[in-house]
Scaffold this active site. Structure first.
Site, short mmCIF file in Angstrom:
data_model
loop_
_atom_site.label_atom_id
_atom_site.label_comp_id
_atom_site.label_asym_id
_atom_site.label_seq_id
_atom_site.Cartn_x
_atom_site.Cartn_y
_atom_site.Cartn_z
N LYS A 51 28.75 39.45 40.91
CA LYS A 51 28.84 38.07 40.40
C LYS A 51 28.88 37.06 41.55
CE LYS A 51 32.40 39.28 37.82
NZ LYS A 51 32.24 40.77 37.76
N THR A 52 29.69 37.35 42.57
CA THR A 52 29.77 36.45 43.72
C THR A 52 28.43 36.41 44.47
OG1 THR A 52 32.13 36.93 43.97
CG2 THR A 52 31.01 35.93 45.84
N ASP A 97 35.93 32.23 41.19
CA ASP A 97 36.13 33.61 40.79
C ASP A 97 37.44 33.72 40.01
OD1 ASP A 97 35.54 36.26 40.55
OD2 ASP A 97 36.12 36.81 42.59
N THR A 146 36.28 38.93 34.92
CA THR A 146 36.23 40.29 34.40
C THR A 146 36.92 40.37 33.04
OG1 THR A 146 38.29 40.83 35.57
CG2 THR A 146 36.22 41.28 36.72
N ARG A 205 29.00 47.66 44.32
CA ARG A 205 30.03 47.61 45.37
C ARG A 205 30.47 49.02 45.76
NH1 ARG A 205 35.03 44.35 43.63
NH2 ARG A 205 33.53 42.63 43.79
#
Length: 324
Positions: A51-52, A97, A146, A205
């Site tokens: 997302k980032t 975030d 999330t 990740r």
């Protein structure tokens, strides 16, 4: 710094999320054609899906600046005002975030900023208090979470675009590993990259982290090319099996099977037996076990599936397993 160098800059470089990228290309082209900021965008999905990174890609595609912060970092309206009034220019992007963790007070001040690009700040207290209206540059807010269920309805309704990030396939994760290897000058076979992808829990990740650890093992062994065999040896040394289960994941299933007969057993009881925090069990370990078909949540508690028995090498119970 290595992670920053590996971060994709364009949608073409960003691996996976094909349906989302297709829609984003339309939104970005339309915004550029109208010479307007992109509408506010909410991205939600499990951690580690990018997302980032996607926020950075969007900013690069639009040719604007990106300001990154998080919900817990914005404790009061003054913190929000400082960011919006001093850190952003016309068309820039503010990325928040964990936006579900914004304080209620800060969130309420965000509403007029998102809708009308203004923010009212109260100066002073009591009878001497006065309100100052800040005129803000037209900006785009990208929120990431999330826990979409914790986003309040008033905040959710102010996002013009709401998109979900999906788990990656092993093949997409392997592409990510191959890309990182190429940029780092590391030689790795496609078969080795795929073995890493298969154990990465559908998460880019995790794939990147496992690739770095496999690279360490290969480097210490003095091997110039990471082969499938070397990757498997390294992944086994890291405690990962062919489904990507870690030692703790297997312990959860073993306790459920051996101590509780496969269940059902309540979360608190299972957590106590494992000396684990119930929240960690529920939020960190269980989602992947459920997604892999190894665990079920039922009204009566957690139940190990037949696949869990077979994966760990135990004979499944006679008769059908308990269903919800």
């Amino acid at each position: 710094m290595e992670d920053l160098a590996l971060r994709p800059k364009t949608l073409d470089e960003y691996i996976g999320q094909e349906r989302l990228k297709q829609k984003l290309r339309v939104y970005l082209e339309a915004a550029k054609a109208r010479k307007e900021p992109l509408e506010h965008l909410l991205l939600f999905g499990p951690p580690g899906l990018g997302k980032t990174t996607l926020a950075h890609v969007i900013a690069h595609e639009l040719g604007v600046n990106l300001r990154v912060t998080s919900g817990p970092a914005i404790e009061k309206p003054g913190d929000l005002a400082a960011i919006l009034a001093n850190s952003l220019e016309e068309g820039d992007i503010l990325f928040i975030d964990e936006i579900h963790r914004l304080s209620r007070q800060a969130e309420e001040h965000l509403y007029p900023a998102m809708e009308d690009f203004v923010m009212d700040i109260v100066i002073g207290q009591g009878p001497a208090a006065r309100t100052i209206r800040l005129e803000l540059p037209r900006f785009t807010l990208i929120g990431a979470t999330t826990r979409p269920g914790l986003i309040t309805a008033p905040l959710l309704s102010r996002f013009g675009i709401v998109e979900h990030l999906e788990y990656y396939t092993p093949e997409e994760l392997a592409q990510g590993v191959m890309r990182d290897a190429r940029l780092l000058g590391v030689r790795i076979t496609e078969e080795a990259a795929l073995e890493i992808g298969r154990r990465s829990r559908g998460t880019m990740r995790v794939a990147k982290r496992l690739f770095r650890r496999v690279r360490d093992f290969a480097q210490v062994a003095g091997e110039e090319v990471i082969t499938r065999e070397r990757a498997l040896e390294a992944l086994a040394a890291l405690g990962l099996d062919e489904l990507g289960l870690e030692k703790r994941d297997r312990e959860i299933l073993e306790v459920l099977i051996l101590r509780f007969g496969g269940g059902p057993v309540g979360l608190a009881t299972l957590a106590t037996a494992l000396s684990e925090d119930p929240g960690t069990l529920e939020e960190v370990h269980e989602p992947y076990l459920i997604r892999q078909g190894l665990l079920k949540r039922t009204p009566r508690g957690r139940v190990a599936t037949e696949l869990a028995y077979r994966h760990l090498g135990y004979p499944p119970p006679v008769g059908p397993l308990l269903e919800p």
